[in-house]
Design a protein around this motif. Structure first.
Motif, PDB file in Angstrom:
ATOM      1  N   ASN A 353       0.931  -0.906  -0.008  1.00 21.28           N
ATOM      2  CA  ASN A 353      -0.133   0.239   0.120  1.00 21.28           C
ATOM      3  C   ASN A 353       1.231   0.985   0.099  1.00 21.28           C
ATOM      4  N   VAL A 354       2.389   1.128  -0.015  1.00 20.41           N
ATOM      5  CA  VAL A 354       3.414   2.224   0.111  1.00 20.41           C
ATOM      6  C   VAL A 354       3.116   2.990  -1.436  1.00 20.41           C
ATOM      7  N   ASP A 355       2.880   3.839  -1.950  1.00 18.64           N
ATOM      8  CA  ASP A 355       2.570   4.474  -2.602  1.00 18.64           C
ATOM      9  C   ASP A 355       4.711   5.047  -3.615  1.00 18.64           C
ATOM     10  N   ASP A 356       4.655   5.765  -2.431  1.00 13.90           N
ATOM     11  CA  ASP A 356       6.138   6.745  -2.823  1.00 13.90           C
ATOM     12  C   ASP A 356       6.985   6.798  -1.135  1.00 13.90           C
ATOM     13  N   TYR A 357       7.888   6.961  -1.053  1.00 18.89           N
ATOM     14  CA  TYR A 357       8.352   7.810   0.127  1.00 18.89           C
ATOM     15  C   TYR A 357       9.972   8.103   0.355  1.00 18.89           C
ATOM     16  N   TYR A 358       9.796   8.250   1.192  1.00 18.05           N
ATOM     17  CA  TYR A 358      11.608   9.345   1.450  1.00 18.05           C
ATOM     18  C   TYR A 358      12.193   9.373   2.903  1.00 18.05           C
ATOM     19  N   ILE A 359      13.348   8.220   3.519  1.00 18.40           N
ATOM     20  CA  ILE A 359      13.914   8.686   4.879  1.00 18.40           C
ATOM     21  C   ILE A 359      14.557  10.049   5.621  1.00 18.40           C
ATOM     22  N   GLU A 360      14.201  10.103   6.405  1.00 17.81           N
ATOM     23  CA  GLU A 360      15.268  11.265   6.638  1.00 17.81           C
ATOM     24  C   GLU A 360      15.112  10.993   7.913  1.00 17.81           C
ATOM     25  N   VAL A 361      16.369  11.388   8.826  1.00 16.90           N
ATOM     26  CA  VAL A 361      16.775  11.581   9.516  1.00 16.90           C
ATOM     27  C   VAL A 361      18.535  13.377  10.141  1.00 16.90           C
ATOM     28  N   ALA A 362      17.469  13.361  11.021  1.00 13.10           N
ATOM     29  CA  ALA A 362      17.692  14.496  11.539  1.00 13.10           C
ATOM     30  C   ALA A 362      18.481  14.146  13.380  1.00 13.10           C
TER      31      ALA A 362
END
Ligand SMILES: [Zn+2]
Length: 432
Positions: A353-362
């Protein structure tokens, strides 16, 4: 040809062969490379003492910062002998320029000629090249030249445009696809929507570029499974980079990318630049062999992987590189767990069901890594959040912060016009 062939070389023969090549390469660096000549003098290194692969630890490593420094001169040939300029992708910093001489272009072609041989491709086969051959991208060029050397016909459709890819496949009937695996999924999706009988089309195997197809234990990962579950073609994973000028390509048994001993020496090092114990993960560190334009010595690629030295089911004993589990600079420490973006990608790829994503690390207020996943879903529901959280918990033992966005919002972050490929890992950590 040293690589492959019916009479497989023993591990001892390969080592001896590489040590002879290494001595020649060191002499070449000492006489032609301003960077290495200065390095050997400033560190008081006598290259005559380097006789074996084990002796490499006596030499300093080269890292990405060395390549970024414009004062450092890696060029070993007169600039008017440069035949073509390539650049790195610039995923982690400014792209680095890698020119190649005519001899090095031939070496690059030979390298992919070996890849085609390894996947059982031969004269009469037709390959569809769906990665770019321009934008200073080395791999596209390498595959097209390598195919020519192997007698394979090549069709350069370049990236994107699924409709054009399918009309070309149906018209010219290529049997080998050279593609980024996630693009193969797009091809499947387009074929399904447009009632193209893709399962019975001419494509039988895919040489995959840029994304791994294997889990840590060398099984098919979620990305590979989602391709082969829908389209039963044979997938071959590869590992390559511009700095290496060399590809590591799987054989039909899919147990890691095979080394071509005449092209490159591989070490797997810990943070102190010592070889890791056999079977442990470490940073892939390479020394180019037979490269004349900008050869590198003990270059730390930043890629973390494991080496396999046991005999492969295909009969070869030359070492193999397992999937890249991460990049040293991308290591995330989150709630007591150490992980790399690729583990997160693999979890997300398993969720249909995941269409698109990005990963963020802060960096959070306590100086710790803060991990967020920005997601666009095909359909949103309260249960979906729980399903995603449970999937992270069972795969990685941690649940990152989940932020739901529209696909357009995700795409606007991912598609940076300065980058050759979409960016799915955004590192906003404060470095001290
Ligand atoms: Zn093999």
């Amino acid at each position: 040809m040293f690589s492959q062939g019916k009479n497989f070389k023993s591990a001892f023969e390969i080592k001896q062969f590489q040590e002879e090549k290494l001595k020649i390469q060191l002499q070449y660096l000492n006489s032609h490379s301003p960077f290495y000549k200065n390095l050997f003098i400033s560190k008081g290194i006598n290259i005559e003492k380097i006789q074996t692969i084990e002796d490499l630890v006596l030499l300093p490593v080269t890292d990405k910062e060395d390549l970024q420094n414009p004062n450092n001169d890696f060029l070993c040939i007169p600039s008017d002998d440069i035949a073509e300029y390539f650049t790195t992708s610039g995923t982690l910093g400014e792209p680095v320029i890698f020119p190649l001489s005519e001899n090095d272009l031939q070496r690059l072609a030979y390298n992919e000629f070996l890849s085609f041989k390894r996947i059982g491709a031969k004269k009469g086969d037709i390959a569809l090249l769906t990665v770019t051959s321009d934008k200073c991208f080395m791999a596209g060029n390498a595959y097209s030249q390598g195919a020519r050397k192997a007698g394979i016909s090549i069709i350069k459709t370049g990236p994107g445009l699924p409709e054009y890819q399918w009309s070309t496949i149906l018209k010219l009937r290529p049997n080998i696809l050279i593609a980024v695996p996630s693009f193969i999924l797009k091809l499947i999706e387009f074929a399904q929507k447009n009632h193209i009988d893709f399962k019975n089309c001419s494509i039988k195997k895919a040489l995959c570029v840029g994304e791994s197809l294997r889990t840590k234990d060398l099984n098919q990962n979620a990305l590979a499974k989602s391709i082969t579950d829908q389209w039963p073609i044979q997938l071959f994973s590869t590992y390559a980079s511009t700095e290496m000028n060399t590809a590591f390509t799987e054989c039909e048994f899919g147990k890691g990318g095979h080394l071509s001993p005449e092209l490159i020496i591989v070490e797997c090092l810990d943070e102190k630049n010592n070889p890791v114990p056999s079977g442990k993960e470490g940073e892939i560190t390479i020394t180019n062999l037979g490269l004349e334009t900008t050869p590198l010595l003990r270059f730390k690629t930043g890629d973390i992987a494991k080496l396999y030295t046991d005999q492969c089911a295909c009969g070869e004993v030359s070492l193999r590189i397992g999937p890249i589990i991460g990049r040293n600079k991308q290591m995330i420490k989150y709630k007591g767990t150490t992980l790399y973006p690729d583990a997160i990608r693999q979890t997300l790829q398993g969720l249909s069901n995941v269409d698109d994503y990005y990963i963020e690390v802060a960096t959070d207020d306590f100086g710790m890594d803060e991990l967020s996943i920005h997601l666009a879903l095909k359909s949103m529901s309260i249960e979906m959040e729980k399903i995603i959280a449970d999937s992270f918990r069972s795969h990685l033992r941690i649940v990152p912060k989940l932020i739901f966005n529209s696909k357009a919002e995700i795409q606007s972050v991912k598609n940076n016009p300065k980058s050759r490929k979409p960016i799915d890992f955004v590192d906003n950590r404060i470095t001290i």
